[in-house]
Design an enzyme around this catalytic site. Structure first.
Site, short mmCIF file in Angstrom:
data_model
loop_
_atom_site.label_atom_id
_atom_site.label_comp_id
_atom_site.label_asym_id
_atom_site.label_seq_id
_atom_site.Cartn_x
_atom_site.Cartn_y
_atom_site.Cartn_z
N ARG A 126 42.80 43.94 29.19
CA ARG A 126 43.17 44.25 27.67
C ARG A 126 43.91 45.08 27.72
O ARG A 126 45.06 45.13 26.59
CB ARG A 126 41.72 44.76 26.97
CG ARG A 126 40.91 43.61 26.45
CD ARG A 126 39.42 44.23 26.18
NE ARG A 126 38.94 44.78 27.27
CZ ARG A 126 38.17 45.86 27.20
NH1 ARG A 126 38.20 46.87 26.28
NH2 ARG A 126 37.67 46.42 28.28
N HIS A 151 30.40 47.94 29.95
CA HIS A 151 31.55 47.62 30.00
C HIS A 151 31.75 46.23 29.21
O HIS A 151 30.91 45.26 29.24
CB HIS A 151 31.90 47.15 31.32
CG HIS A 151 33.55 47.16 31.22
ND1 HIS A 151 34.23 46.16 31.00
CD2 HIS A 151 34.40 48.06 32.09
CE1 HIS A 151 35.58 46.32 31.26
NE2 HIS A 151 35.77 47.34 31.94
#
Ligand SMILES: Cc1cc2nc3c(=O)[nH]c(=O)nc-3n(C[C@H](O)[C@H](O)[C@H](O)COP(=O)(O)OP(=O)(O)OC[C@H]3O[C@@H](n4cnc5c(N)ncnc54)[C@H](O)[C@@H]3O)c2cc1C
Ligand code: HEM
Ligand code: HEM
Ligand code: SF4
Ligand code: F3S
Ligand code: FES
Lengths: 656, 254, 263
Positions: free
Chosen positions: A273, A257
């Protein structure tokens, strides 16, 4: 000998396990769930960002449907997934989310009218439709065409798991906590339950069942730094491997990740994000647009992780005593948004970093996160080789993720797989009876008793904590984000040595009841075997696909590697697993291999690809009036339990 | 606690709800009563005459043609307060640790955490317990000597050596009442406003100030009673009002 | 020397500097394994070299790995999310995994298991059992006869966005048990439901999908083991690691229950 009988034994109390248990219980079968810990503490609770389902209620999700979700999932998988399963999945996900809604998940809702969001670093006003007011909302996530990730603030997994466990409690399903399955009971290709160790008393208990489901989550803790819970050690997959019969699929497919905090590796959700957060380098420069001009920070996870690593290799990382890292900037989202929708993230930054995420940058680095590999199953969730053994969730390689899973597709998988596999488990319970000699059980039990007695009686030998540390370091250093032949060869060799050493573990604390060292001693040899499956699989796979990135073989090689790795551990004393490959049939694919649209195209095509593309084109031309459902029926007919075959309604579109 | 299920065993009894309301209700009335009482008693700070004026008003002297009031009004008031007091105490008692084990538990807990609101509760229980006795004595005296008079009061405080009891009672009641009223707000969610946590801090501050204020007031009043009592030590039992009448007579005859 | 090497050297240097400045922490830990006959509880002391950003999770693991492999404790997520690691840290019940050792200037950290729970061993207690019982007692699920027959193909029922947020606020509880351990009422009276139970019930009380009436809620918490037994000690509010609004929500339940109509 203590024996407990049931119809449906479910090993694992996370989202997947509980959902399977609910299904078999609702169909009237006696069901028991085993868990190392109280069910609500399972790692599913840690999922922050959300669950994908193409509800399309939020304005930015308009136009979304099963087909778009399917395309995103297949692309995300780098064409490594089983497209039948991906299809079953995308068609059922909206139902799964609506069921969870009825069971109590307080999904964040659409609010009509204008609201400000951050897209591509800039403030944008979007207007939600009146008729969508109060429906389940969704946010943007990496690798998706539409805003499809449904969420409850950033505690999605938590609320899902709580609703699920509460449902299980309502149905009076017993969860036997602090119990660890350490071996399966099987004979001649049929599984009859598991040998289970009580982690408090140390007693061994045989749980006998018609159907046994392994839903024990991932194996992230093969790595020294991981976003996973400390119990995500892959023991469920390992006991399947140790049957010598059941294969594990695609173990080398390990996801990293992009944004775990440094140094502890705790995750900050992709929602950061998705909601508009940016990645910055040591100069405060936003670098992702240079690498991925189109999706930027919201490219697929494997891609972003690699780009970040590349950028740090160029000397653009921020140096720290724990190595380089980059910055995640969510300050631009504003305090109000953060305190409402990224609350857990804020808490984590506050407690573990001592920073205020609404004002300061978060130090992040790609970190091990998800295990695409696991117990290989058919689309029914049953092991391809061991009858009566089912698997669901992260522990399984049901294979809707292929070589890279999309954010938000995992908790969705646990629930959808739970629904579907649960029905097949119930079918299996209906069609079979528990027919096994006590001798078989006895033998399985004796074997574990002896193993534990050996550990306790051995005077001197290896320290299990040490072995684990060494294994984790090997995996970190040599089987990481970027892989290469030399490192992998070393890793495979070193792990072999560890495997041998693991046969000689001795304890300092020599008691058989609650004893953390003994727990470790039982687990570590299993974990080393899994690590070997990962490393060896990665060594043999000489291509780059999804999360498996070989520096020495950067191309995706559909010609030679459009297949699934199957690892079996036939001989107990073997040094390595046996590797086989199961081809993916291009001629059956609804979506034949193509480019994912990241970086330069680097594909060695499969000879059938063109043929299949043409075939699909012809089907479409021959049926100009067919709608998308009919087309799918022709090019990718799927077999799904009848209760889940209905079409899904969407706001403003009805059932189209 | 015992199972409070009604005859049919299906519906839960309403009794616990009433008891809880009664506890808070009596507490609220007593708490406010005590603050008022304290201010009235403190009138002595302004002079014996003021206290007497207040006392006469309380005895409803303005209604009586003679101007001497009806001490019976005080008897009723005391009986009313005493009833509340007993009811409240009985309800409060249910919450006390009922045995040594429970008492040890709460002590351990306090020692372990040193948590302010838990400590407050304990002070409240202890002060309540003390008041049960000390307050009863005071109320009994008031019941039997309903004629309130500054000199009589001062003599009681000084010459009958009631001041130690009053000092204890004062400390207890001021702590108990202020804590009780603060906790009442927490318990029922009063004065919470938009930000409950900030409001709680404000209420805590207010509680502290109230305690200090009323304690000071009480101690000063007691001091004044002591001084008056000391000066009046030779004429114990003499009423302010009778004395005044004597003076008035002197003036008239003179 | 190339850039990479210079940097690596700098990093090693940094690490060494940190090492040299590191404090030695003293951990006093309650040790007791009820599984071993004849054992009695005792405090044991361990020394650990502090590292930057060290949490109690890291320190305890170091003790287990290098000093005493028998030390028992529970960590799962190690991120303050799962609620496994409640213990009493220098007198304050809280989550050990997210407690930084740097918070203790004198470097002495005393750890006790959460009181009021069945002790499994050392710092590990059986919270699971208590919370399952709690969930059963408050019937911690949506009560709606139609919930199992909803047509999953159709649009979900709408909900006001603010209501959804309000439910989530209460649903953030991680069942760590800190509020029960911090409640003297609960410690004195075992049958007392405790704050986590109230939070759970309040969660369903604000949820429009749950069709239970006030009276039905009253049947669950309308007594002195329920909301009328809460003495407003507010330990729950002050120690809850997830900052649930205990005070206002218990008050809300109390008002609701005190004036609940009887049909
Ligand atoms: C930090 C983090 C954030 C994430 N965020 C997201 C997200 O936003 N969206 C998304 O889709 N996915 C997310 N994921 C992935 C997703 O959470 C997991 O893949 C998923 O929850 C796994 O669920 P599961 O039911 O398969 O297993 P788990 O929830 O891990 O449950 C495993 C269960 O098995 C039990 N168990 C294990 N071994 C044994 C044994 N030997 N015997 C008995 N019981 C055993 C355990 O006690 C536990 O109950 C995230 C993952 C992490 C680590
Ligand atoms: C016989 C003496 C008394 C005893 C034993 C006693 C005891 C208690 C106890 C134990 C409580 C706490 C109840 C709870 O936590 O639920 C309490 C509350 C309270 N008491 Fe008293 N008390 C006494 C007298 C008084 C007096 C004289 C006053 C007035 C000054 C008073 C005012 C209050 C108030 C305002 C509360 C808060 C009510 C509530 O919590 O519901 N008490 N009392
Ligand atoms: C209706 C009932 C009451 C009446 C009429 C009454 C009246 C008085 C009077 C006249 C005094 C002055 C001293 C004296 O004469 O002895 C006094 C003092 C005092 N009373 Fe009461 N009282 C009542 C109830 C209570 C109660 C319930 C309490 C607390 C439990 C209490 C606590 C005190 C204290 C502490 C003092 C000393 C004050 C000081 O000077 O500091 N009273 N009261
Ligand atoms: S309410 Fe808070 S303290 Fe209590 S169990 Fe839940 S999270 Fe823990
Ligand atoms: S600490 Fe306990 S007494 Fe009530 S306010 Fe909290 S539950
Ligand atoms: S280990 Fe999960 S909260 Fe501490």
């Amino acid at each position: 000998m203590k024996i407990i009988y049931t119809d449906s034994l479910v090993i694992g109390g996370g989202l997947a396990g509980l959902r399977v248990a609910i299904a078999s219980k609702q169909r009237g079968y006696d069901t028991i769930v085993l868990s190392q810990i109280p069910a609500k503490r399972s790692h599913s609770a840690a999922a922050q960002g959300g669950m994908q389902a193409s509800l399309g209620a939020c304005i930015k999700g308009e136009g979304d449907n099963e087909d778009v979700h399917f395309a995103d999932t297949v692309k995300g998988s780098d064409w490594g997934c089983d497209q039948d399963v991906a299809r079953m999945f995308v068609n059922t996900a909206p139902k799964a989310i609506r069921q969870l809604c009825a069971w109590g998940v307080p999904w964040s809702r659409v609010r009509k009218g204008d609201r400000q969001v951050i897209i591509n670093g800039e403030k944008v006003t979007i207007t939600e439709k009146n008729e969508a007011h109060g429906l389940i909302s969704s946010r943007d996530f990496g690798g998706t065409k539409k805003w499809r990730t449904c969420y409850t603030s950033d505690g999605t997994g938590h609320t899902m798991l709580y609703a699920m466990d509460n449902k299980a409690i309502q149905l009076d399903i017993p969860v036997h906590e602090r119990k660890e399955a350490i071996a399966l009971i099987q004979e001649e290709g049929v599984c009859y339950g598991a040998i289970v160790r009580d982690l408090v008393t140390g007693d061994l208990i045989a749980y006998m069942a018609k159907a046994t489901t392994i839903a024990t989550g991932g194996y992230g803790r093969l790595y020294a730094v991981s976003t996973n819970a400390v119990i995500s050690e892959g023991i469920g997959a390992a006991i399947a491997l140790e049957t010598g019969v059941a294969p594990l699929g695609n173990m080398e497919a390990v996801q990293f990740h992009p944004t775990a905090i440094v140094p502890v590796g705790i995750l900050t959700t992709e929602g950061c994000r998705g909601d508009g957060g940016l990645l910055l380098d040591k100069d405060g420069h936003r670098f992702m647009p240079e690498y991925e001009p189109e999706k930027k920070e919201l490219a697929s996870r494997d891609v972003v992780s690699r780009r970040m690593t590349e950028h740090m290799r160029k000397g653009k990382g921020v140096s720290s005593p724990y190595g380089d890292h980059l910055w995640l900037d969510i300050t631009l989202l504003g305090r109000e948004h953060i305190e409402k929708n990224l609350r857990e993230v804020k808490e984590i930054c506050d407690y573990f970093l001592g920073i205020d995420a609404a004002e300061e940058y978060i130090p992040v680095r790609p970190t091990q996160h998800y295990s695409m590999g696991g117990i290989r199953t058919k689309h029914t969730g049953e092991s391809t080789e061991l009858a009566g053994l089912f698997s669901a969730g992260e522990a399984a390689c049901w294979d809707m993720h292929g070589f890279n899973r999309l954010g938000g597709n995992s908790v969705a998988e646990t629930v959808v797989a739970g629904m579907i596999v649960g029905e097949y488990v119930a079918d299996y319970c209906k069609e079979n009876c528990l027919n096994v000699s006590t001798k078989t059980v006895d033998r399985a039990m004796k074997k574990q008793e002896n193993m534990i007695a050996d550990l306790i009686n051995r005077d001197a030998g290896e320290n299990p904590f040490e072995l684990k540390k060494e294994m984790q370091q090997i995996m970190m250093d040599k089987v990481g984000i970027f892989r290469n032949g030399d490192d992998l060869t070393k890793a495979v060799d070193e792990l072999k040595v560890l495997n041998r050493r693991a046969k000689n573990i001795a304890l300092r604390n020599r008691i058989s009841s609650s004893n953390p060292e003994l727990v470790e001693a039982i687990r570590v040899p299993k974990m080393i075997k899994l690590a070997q499956c990962v490393a060896y699989g990665a060594q043999l796979r000489t291509e780059s696909r999804g999360a498996h990135a070989r520096e020495d073989y950067p191309e995706r090689n559909d010609r030679d590697w459009l297949n699934r790795t199957l690892a079996t551990w036939k001989e107990e004393d073997a040094d390595l697993p046996e590797m086989n490959y199961e081809p993916l049939d291009v001629m059956k694919m609804e979506m034949p291999p193509a480019s994912r649209g990241y970086g330069v195209d680097n594909i060695v095509p499969h000879p059938d690809t063109e043929k299949r593309v043409e075939e699909i084109e012809t089907v479409k031309q021959e049926n100009p009036d067919a709608d998308r459902f009919e087309i799918q029926e022709v090019i990718n007919p799927i077999d799904i339990p009848a209760k889940f075959t209905g079409r899904n309604e969407r706001v403003g579109r009805g059932f189209k | 606690m015992e199972n409070l299920v009604t005859e049919t065993g299906i519906k839960k009894s309403r009794v616990p709800a009433w008891l809880d309301l009664a506890q808070s209700g009596t507490g609220l009335v007593l708490g406010i009563f005590m603050w008022v009482h304290m201010i009235l008693v403190a009138s002595v700070l302004l002079g014996v005459g003021s206290f007497n004026f207040v006392a006469k008003v309380m005895e409803l002297a303005f209604l009586s043609p003679s101007g001497r009031g009806y001490p019976i009004a005080v008897v009723f008031a005391v009986m009313g307060v005493y009833t509340l007091f007993i009811v409240h105490a009985a309800l409060g008692m249910r919450k006390f640790p009922i045995n040594y084990r429970q008492h040890k538990m709460i002590r351990n807990q306090m020692k372990m955490m040193n948590h302010s609101d838990t400590n407050l509760w304990y002070y409240q229980a202890v002060t309540g317990f003390v008041m049960f006795f000390a307050g009863s004595v005071h109320l009994f005296i008031m019941l039997t000597h309903p004629h309130i008079d500054p000199y009589i009061s001062a003599d009681r405080v000084f010459s009958s050596t009631m001041w130690p009891l009053y000092l204890v009672l004062l400390g207890c009641v001021e702590l108990h009442a202020a804590i009780g009223l603060y906790r009442l707000c927490m318990k029922w969610g009063w004065f919470i406003g938009k930000d409950a946590r900030k409001s709680r801090e404000k209420l805590q501050k207010f509680k502290k100030r109230a305690t200090v204020f009323f304690l000071t007031l009480g101690v000063l009043s007691l001091l004044v009673f002591m001084i008056i009592g000391f000066r009046h030590r030779d004429k114990v039992g003499e009423h302010y009002s009778t004395q005044r009448t004597t003076i008035e007579q002197t003036i008239i005859t003179g | 020397m190339c850039g990479q090497a210079v940097k690596e050297k700098q990093e090693t240097q940094d690490k060494q500097d940190i090492q040299e400045r590191a404090r030695t922490l003293t951990f006093e830990i309650l040790r007791y394994n009820p599984q071993v006959k004849g054992e009695t509880p005792k405090m044991k002391t361990y020394q650990v070299k502090e590292a930057p950003g060290m949490t109690i999770f890291i320190a305890l693991n170091e003790i287990r790995e290098y000093q005493d492999p028998s030390l028992q404790f529970d960590f799962v997520c190690r991120a303050g999310i799962c609620g496994s690691c409640g213990m009493v840290i220098n007198g304050a019940p809280g989550l050990a995994c997210r407690t930084l050792t740097a918070n203790y200037p004198d470097g002495v950290i005393k750890l006790l298991p959460l009181p009021g729970f069945e002790l499994i061993g050392d710092l590990s207690v059986n919270t699971g059992k208590v919370f399952r019982a709690m969930s059963e007692r408050v019937e911690s699920w949506i009560h709606d006869k139609h919930a199992d027959n909803v047509d999953l193909d159709k649009l979900e029922e709408t909900m006001d966005p603010d209501t959804a947020d309000e439910i989530y606020e209460l649903e953030r509880c991680v069942e760590c048990g800190v509020c029960l351990a911090a409640c003297a009422t609960k410690r004195m009276r075992d049958d007392f439901l405790g704050a986590a139970g109230f939070m759970r019930l309040a969660r369903y009380a604000v949820d429009p999908r749950d069709k239970r009436s006030d009276e039905e809620f009253y049947d669950i918490i309308g007594d002195d083991d329920g909301v009328f037994g809460c003495m407003t000690l507010l330990g729950c509010e002050d120690y809850c690691p997830k900052d649930l609004p205990h005070q206002t929500r218990i008050a809300y339940l109390r008002r609701k229950m005190a004036f609940a109509k009887r049909s």
